[in-house]
Design a protein around this motif. Structure first.
Motif, mmCIF file in Angstrom:
data_model
loop_
_atom_site.group_PDB
_atom_site.id
_atom_site.type_symbol
_atom_site.label_atom_id
_atom_site.label_comp_id
_atom_site.label_asym_id
_atom_site.label_seq_id
_atom_site.Cartn_x
_atom_site.Cartn_y
_atom_site.Cartn_z
ATOM 1 N N VAL A 69 64.169 -13.080 6.670
ATOM 2 C CA VAL A 69 65.618 -13.109 6.823
ATOM 3 C C VAL A 69 66.089 -11.808 7.470
ATOM 4 C CG1 VAL A 69 66.070 -14.685 4.898
ATOM 5 C CG2 VAL A 69 65.919 -12.225 4.468
ATOM 6 N N PRO A 70 67.307 -11.780 7.989
ATOM 7 C CA PRO A 70 67.854 -10.519 8.507
ATOM 8 C C PRO A 70 67.919 -9.457 7.411
ATOM 9 C CG PRO A 70 69.199 -12.398 9.191
ATOM 10 C CD PRO A 70 68.223 -12.915 8.192
ATOM 11 N N GLY A 71 67.973 -8.209 7.845
ATOM 12 C CA GLY A 71 67.941 -7.105 6.899
ATOM 13 C C GLY A 71 68.997 -7.170 5.815
ATOM 14 N N PHE A 72 70.198 -7.658 6.143
ATOM 15 C CA PHE A 72 71.267 -7.663 5.142
ATOM 16 C C PHE A 72 71.029 -8.675 4.031
ATOM 17 C CE2 PHE A 72 72.639 -10.937 8.103
ATOM 18 C CZ PHE A 72 73.237 -11.902 7.300
ATOM 19 N N LEU A 73 70.011 -9.556 4.180
ATOM 20 C CA LEU A 73 69.724 -10.547 3.143
ATOM 21 C C LEU A 73 68.401 -10.302 2.420
ATOM 22 C CD1 LEU A 73 70.848 -13.913 4.803
ATOM 23 C CD2 LEU A 73 71.843 -12.823 2.798
ATOM 24 N N ARG A 74 67.668 -9.294 2.806
ATOM 25 C CA ARG A 74 66.359 -9.062 2.195
ATOM 26 C C ARG A 74 66.500 -8.761 0.702
ATOM 27 N NH1 ARG A 74 64.331 -5.177 7.032
ATOM 28 N NH2 ARG A 74 64.027 -6.829 8.596
ATOM 29 N N GLY A 75 65.636 -9.408 -0.066
ATOM 30 C CA GLY A 75 65.630 -9.200 -1.503
ATOM 31 C C GLY A 75 66.676 -9.978 -2.266
ATOM 32 N N ARG A 76 67.450 -10.811 -1.591
ATOM 33 C CA ARG A 76 68.512 -11.564 -2.272
ATOM 34 C C ARG A 76 68.081 -12.980 -2.650
ATOM 35 N NH1 ARG A 76 74.399 -10.205 0.406
ATOM 36 N NH2 ARG A 76 74.259 -7.921 0.326
ATOM 37 N N GLY A 77 66.911 -13.395 -2.214
ATOM 38 C CA GLY A 77 66.422 -14.707 -2.598
ATOM 39 C C GLY A 77 67.130 -15.866 -1.930
ATOM 40 N N ARG A 78 67.739 -15.642 -0.776
ATOM 41 C CA ARG A 78 68.400 -16.722 -0.060
ATOM 42 C C ARG A 78 68.112 -16.609 1.423
ATOM 43 N NH1 ARG A 78 74.306 -15.187 1.114
ATOM 44 N NH2 ARG A 78 74.727 -17.390 0.794
ATOM 45 N N GLY A 79 68.273 -17.730 2.111
ATOM 46 C CA GLY A 79 67.949 -17.767 3.518
ATOM 47 C C GLY A 79 69.166 -17.665 4.413
ATOM 48 N N TRP A 80 68.943 -18.004 5.676
ATOM 49 C CA TRP A 80 69.993 -17.859 6.675
ATOM 50 C C TRP A 80 69.785 -18.880 7.788
ATOM 51 C CZ3 TRP A 80 74.576 -16.180 6.456
ATOM 52 C CH2 TRP A 80 75.314 -15.803 7.586
ATOM 53 N N LEU A 81 70.871 -19.198 8.474
ATOM 54 C CA LEU A 81 70.815 -19.996 9.699
ATOM 55 C C LEU A 81 71.598 -19.241 10.756
ATOM 56 C CD1 LEU A 81 71.247 -23.770 10.327
ATOM 57 C CD2 LEU A 81 72.751 -22.166 11.522
ATOM 58 N N THR A 82 70.978 -19.062 11.916
ATOM 59 C CA THR A 82 71.648 -18.424 13.026
ATOM 60 C C THR A 82 71.572 -19.339 14.244
ATOM 61 O OG1 THR A 82 71.782 -16.381 14.331
ATOM 62 C CG2 THR A 82 69.580 -17.193 13.817
ATOM 63 N N ALA A 83 72.536 -19.218 15.141
ATOM 64 C CA ALA A 83 72.604 -20.114 16.300
ATOM 65 C C ALA A 83 72.768 -19.318 17.580
ATOM 66 C CB ALA A 83 73.762 -21.097 16.140
ATOM 67 N N GLU A 84 72.155 -19.806 18.636
ATOM 68 C CA GLU A 84 72.354 -19.260 19.969
ATOM 69 C C GLU A 84 72.817 -20.385 20.892
ATOM 70 O OE1 GLU A 84 69.214 -16.948 21.593
ATOM 71 O OE2 GLU A 84 69.005 -15.684 19.798
ATOM 72 N N TYR A 85 73.702 -20.028 21.823
ATOM 73 C CA TYR A 85 74.310 -20.993 22.735
ATOM 74 C C TYR A 85 74.302 -20.406 24.125
ATOM 75 C CZ TYR A 85 78.296 -23.307 25.102
ATOM 76 O OH TYR A 85 79.115 -23.955 25.996
ATOM 77 N N ALA A 86 73.955 -21.228 25.106
ATOM 78 C CA ALA A 86 73.966 -20.750 26.488
ATOM 79 C C ALA A 86 74.230 -21.919 27.427
ATOM 80 C CB ALA A 86 72.644 -20.085 26.846
ATOM 81 N N MET A 87 74.913 -21.618 28.513
ATOM 82 C CA MET A 87 75.081 -22.584 29.596
ATOM 83 C C MET A 87 74.075 -22.244 30.677
ATOM 84 S SD MET A 87 79.189 -23.217 29.973
ATOM 85 C CE MET A 87 78.892 -24.213 31.439
ATOM 86 N N LEU A 88 73.226 -23.185 31.022
ATOM 87 C CA LEU A 88 72.231 -22.950 32.048
ATOM 88 C C LEU A 88 72.892 -22.827 33.421
ATOM 89 C CD1 LEU A 88 69.355 -25.363 30.998
ATOM 90 C CD2 LEU A 88 69.740 -22.986 30.341
ATOM 91 N N PRO A 89 72.259 -22.109 34.346
ATOM 92 C CA PRO A 89 72.811 -22.041 35.694
ATOM 93 C C PRO A 89 73.054 -23.442 36.254
ATOM 94 C CG PRO A 89 71.025 -20.474 35.454
ATOM 95 C CD PRO A 89 71.043 -21.296 34.198
ATOM 96 N N HIS A 90 74.204 -23.619 36.869
ATOM 97 C CA HIS A 90 74.627 -24.895 37.452
ATOM 98 C C HIS A 90 74.959 -25.956 36.402
ATOM 99 C CE1 HIS A 90 73.883 -23.498 41.500
ATOM 100 N NE2 HIS A 90 72.664 -23.145 41.158
#
Length: 261
Positions: A69-90
Motif C-alpha cells: 500500500v502507499p506509505g500513508f496506509l502502511r501498518g493500518r491493515g487496510r488496502g487502497w485503490l488508485t486510478a489512472e486516466y489518459a486520452m491516447l493521441p488522436h
C-alpha cells in the motif's frame, strides 16, 4: 473475449422514449443512452479488463494488483485503490500529447483520476483488501463526450473480474466488493434535459453534470456546473432523475455481462 452488446437501437430509460425536439444525432430521445457495447476479459495479462463504448466514445479499462500500500496506509491493515486516466493521441479531434511528454501534469487528467478513484472505492471494503492495492487504468481510445463516466462504468466490470481472479489466486480472503457503481452525464442543451451528452451537446450545453450512483439508487458523486446560465433546484432534480434512469440501464448492462461465464 466475452462480449455482450446492446441491440442496434440505443438503450432507453423508459418504455416510451421522449422524442428529441432539437434533433439529437442518431435520432435518439432525450432520455436515451447512445448505443452501448460492453466487453470483458479482453486482456489476459490484467487481473481484470473491460472495453466500454457509448456511441463514439470508447474506453479501455484494466485492473492490476500490488501486494503493498502507499506509505500513508502502511501498518493500518487496510488496502487502497488508485486510478489512472489518459486520452491516447488522436482519441479526440486533435492529437494530444502523451502525459509522459508534458512539462507539467495534466490537470484535467488528474481531476478525472480522483473522480474514478472515489467512485470505485465507494463500493469497495478497503479493510477486506488487507495491505494491498488495486491499480485501475482507464485509457480513452476515442472521445466523443462522457469519457469519465464511461470509464467508471467500464472500470467497475474490470474491477469485479479482478476481485474474482484475486480470490481464486488466494490473495483475498473475502469479497471486498459490496455493490456496483455506474455513471452517466446529463445536461441542459437548447432548453432540453438530455441524457448521455456527446461532444457537440456537451460543448453547447447550458448546464453540464456528471452523476455517479450505486446499485441501491444512492448517489456517490454529483459534479455540476452552469456553463451558459444558472439553474434552479427544479432543474437539478430533473437532471438527477434523468441520470438515475440512465444509470439503471448501465447497471443492468453490467449485470448481464458479468453473469456470463
Amino acid at each position: 473475449m466475452i462480449s455482450r452488446s446492446s441491440s442496434n437501437a440505443p438503450p432507453s430509460t423508459s418504455s416510451t422514449p421522449t422524442p428529441p425536439t432539437h434533433g439529437r444525432r442518431i435520432g435518439r430521445g432525450v432520455d436515451e443512452l447512445r448505443p452501448l457495447r460492453l466487453e470483458r476479459g479482453i486482456n489476459p495479462h490484467a487481473r481484470g479488463s473491460a472495453l466500454i463504448a457509448l456511441g463514439n466514445t470508447e474506453v479501455y479499462c484494466t485492473v492490476g494488483f500490488e501486494g503493498r500500500v502507499p506509505g500513508f496506509l502502511r501498518g493500518r491493515g487496510r488496502g487502497w485503490l488508485t486510478a489512472e486516466y489518459a486520452m491516447l493521441p488522436h482519441a479526440g479531434r486533435e492529437r494530444n500529447e502523451r502525459d509522459a511528454w508534458r512539462a507539467r501534469p495534466n490537470g484535467r487528467g488528474q481531476e478525472i483520476q480522483r473522480f474514478l478513484g472515489r467512485a470505485l472505492r465507494a463500493v469497495l471494503d478497503l479493510e477486506a483488501l488487507g495491505e494491498s492495492t488495486l491499480l485501475v487504468d482507464c485509457d480513452v481510445l476515442r472521445a466523443d463526450g462522457g469519457t469519465r463516466t464511461a470509464a467508471v462504468t467500464g472500470a467497475y466490470v474490470a474491477l469485479h473480474d479482478a476481485v474474482r481472479t484475486l480470490r481464486a489466486e488466494g490473495r483475498l480472503n473475502g469479497d471486498p466488493l459490496h455493490g456496483a457503481v455506474a455513471a452517466v452525464s446529463v445536461g441542459i442543451c437548447h432548453g432540453e434535459i438530455l441524457l448521455d451528452l456527446d461532444y457537440e451537446e456537451d460543448r453547447e450545453a447550458e448546464v453540464d453534470c456528471n452523476v455517479v450512483m450505486n446499485d441501491l439508487g444512492a448517489f456517490v458523486e454529483i459534479q455540476g456546473a452552469a456553463e451558459g446560465h444558472a439553474f434552479h433546484r427544479r432543474e437539478l432534480d430533473a437532471l438527477l432523475d434523468r441520470a438515475a434512469g440512465g444509470i439503471r440501464v448501465l447497471l443492468e448492462a453490467q449485470r448481464r455481462v458479468l453473469s456470463s461465464p
